[in-house]
Design an enzyme around this catalytic site. Structure first.
Site, mmCIF file in Angstrom:
data_model
loop_
_atom_site.group_PDB
_atom_site.id
_atom_site.type_symbol
_atom_site.label_atom_id
_atom_site.label_comp_id
_atom_site.label_asym_id
_atom_site.label_seq_id
_atom_site.Cartn_x
_atom_site.Cartn_y
_atom_site.Cartn_z
ATOM 1 N N GLU A 294 0.817 -1.219 0.000
ATOM 2 C CA GLU A 294 0.000 0.000 0.000
ATOM 3 C C GLU A 294 0.849 1.267 0.000
ATOM 4 O OE1 GLU A 294 -2.895 -0.395 3.130
ATOM 5 O OE2 GLU A 294 -3.771 -2.162 2.215
ATOM 6 N N GLU B 261 -4.100 -9.522 1.255
ATOM 7 C CA GLU B 261 -4.696 -9.317 2.582
ATOM 8 C C GLU B 261 -6.208 -9.330 2.452
ATOM 9 O OE1 GLU B 261 -3.987 -5.805 4.801
ATOM 10 O OE2 GLU B 261 -1.823 -6.086 4.948
#
Length: 513
Positions: free
Chosen positions: A351, A449
């Protein structure tokens, strides 16, 4: 002397804060803990001192009175857009030159915050941190020092023992107001990100003996100048992408070797954790970085248990050029470890686009750099990066798509207010399909995730809870479980709860026993 604030000054940082990106932001906090082995860190540390110097603004009145004195930013590498106090001794219209300042790297300094107070004694400032148990925190804080009549704002560090769960304000300032109402200025720890900042040019003063604060009102986010770019080979070798994925709805689980208090686990504790994950039927562990002896300890456990590893190069601050010391340290640690027979995938950045730590170009270059470094050390497997879906869809990521061997994203249905736990699987699958299609649809896709919290607030129809987690995990497992990394093996009590009160409660390993 009365203080007049022309525009809003910088706000204080509060330890443990989190916004809508709650779960995702927690990973940044996790890796900021390296270097503080004996306690938590409530805010970024810094030793920069904010000093005052005099300036020469121009005063325009029919009969010029004494010129105001000005406080400006310091010279040198720590130049930042802190509000500039201007002392205006007489009424009149004062013209201060417009100032543009470019910040090239994230810098933490003392800045000014203001508030109006009535007559009396008040406690202000300090740093607020929330803990869930007895905890020792290492905490930088802003304060004032007076030497030879000159007041200087400085950042100092204190070690504070929080005796039990609760909210603590560390190192506040006490001030006494003797008039009915006045505006006071307090030092605060403030972090400035890379960008271009502009100060206003003109202020009209109508009171005698006035201090005016001219803050930098606008900023345009930028990134620090990039290091020389790595040039990939004209025809880079294609890494294999096979061997990824699982069976029966189980493939991989995220794992971080932290105790409930945030300190590092020892090798025997890591082995016990990994054995439980292997017993539950998972074949692969995803780790994020190299801190906390992750590679030697988790690697040894994986080797003993017959597990594979998804390893990572974690980017935790703006400017992810491949010359970053933190990134270089991780690359060096991975090359020194070099147990490639255990590695099924390398993830460069988690991210990093969403958090603003990398531009698309910087991340592309870093991926190529890692491929060159690890390839020269013997790794021949696939590479990827992972980010939230919006970061993939809302910009041109074609260079990243070309650089990676498999497509990956993080997708948490809990953060979509319209998704019921029973619909988590189709939601996550649909998110992955969007990203794979964005990259042209020619490469396999995986979720790095996904999960659901057992506690926290309701986000629309997406409510946290034990039964809700079981329902969501079942949906994900049945819909796309062979291609996802579940988050996470256990709860993380050491994390701040966040605005959703969910950060500590993503452990789902018990559902697979």
């Amino acid at each position: 002397m009365k203080a007049v604030v022309v525009a809003t000054a910088a706000a204080a940082l509060v330890g443990g804060a989190s916004a809508h990106r709650n779960h995702r932001a927690a990973h940044q906090a996790l890796f900021e803990k390296r270097g503080y082995a004996e306690g938590e860190t409530c805010i970024p540390g810094c030793t920069t001192i904010w000093k005052t110097i005099t300036g020469e603004p121009t005063l325009h009145t029919p009969s010029p009175p004494p010129k105001p004195t000005a406080t400006a930013w310091p010279t040198g590498p720590a130049i930042v857009p802190t509000p500039i106090p201007q002392v205006c001794p007489t009424p009149g219209t004062y013209t201060f030159p417009a100032t543009t300042l470019v910040v090239t790297e994230t810098t933490t300094v003392c800045a000014a915050s203001t508030t109006e107070l009535p007559k009396g004694t008040h406690t202000l400032g300090g740093v607020t941190t929330v803990v869930e148990t007895e905890t020792t925190v290492v905490c930088p804080y802003a304060t004032q020092k007076t030497e030879n009549g000159v007041v200087t704002n400085v950042i100092e560090t204190t070690t504070y023992v929080c005796p039990s769960a609760g909210t603590y304000t560390i190192a506040p300032i006490t001030t006494t107001v003797s008039v009915p109402v006045t505006t006071v200025v307090i030092p605060v720890v403030t972090t400035y990100c890379p960008g271009t900042y502009t100060a206003p040019a003109v202020v009209t003063v109508v009171e005698t003996s006035t201090v005016v604060f001219c803050p930098f009102e606008s900023s345009t986010p930028t990134f620090a100048p990039e290091a020389p770019k790595y040039t990939a080979p004209a025809t880079p070798p294609k890494a294999p992408s096979g061997g990824l994925g699982g069976h029966g709805g189980k493939w991989a689980m995220t794992y971080t070797p932290y105790r409930p208090d945030g300190n590092c686990k020892v090798a025997s504790e890591v082995l016990a954790d990994c054995a439980a994950i292997a017993k539950a039927g998972f074949t692969t562990l995803r780790v994020y970085s190299t801190d906390c002896d992750t590679l030697p300890n988790v690697g040894a456990a994986a080797k003993e248990l017959g597990l594979k590893l998804i390893i990572g190069v974690f980017v935790g601050k703006p400017g992810c050029d491949n010359g970053s010391p933190d990134v270089a340290q991780q690359i060096g640690a991975i090359k020194a470890w070099a147990q490639w027979d255990l590695v099924s995938l390398v993830v460069v950045g988690n991210e990093a686009l969403f958090n603003g730590f990398c531009t698309v170009g910087q991340l592309t270059d870093l991926i190529h750099k890692c491929k060159s470094e690890f390839g020269s050390a013997g790794y021949t497997g696939p590479y990827t990066t992972t980010d939230v879906v919006s970061s993939w869809l809302n910009q041109d990521v074609s260079s990243i798509c070309s650089a990676i061997d498999v497509i990956a994203c993080n997708a948490h249905a809990y953060f979509n207010a319209g998704t019921h736990p029973s619909e988590a699987g189709p939601f996550v699958k649909g998110q992955l399909e969007l990203v794979v299609n964005k990259c042209g649809g020619g490469k396999p896709g995986y979720i790095m995730e996904t999960g659901w919290p057992t506690a926290g607030v309701c986000n629309g129809v997406a409510c946290a809870g034990v039964s809700e987690q079981a329902e969501a995990i079942k949906s994900i497992k049945e819909t796309i479980g062979d291609n996802v990394v579940f988050f996470s093996a256990s709860d993380d009590p050491w994390k701040a709860p966040g605005s959703c009160n969910c950060e500590q409660h993503w452990g789902c390993g018990q559902l697979f026993n």
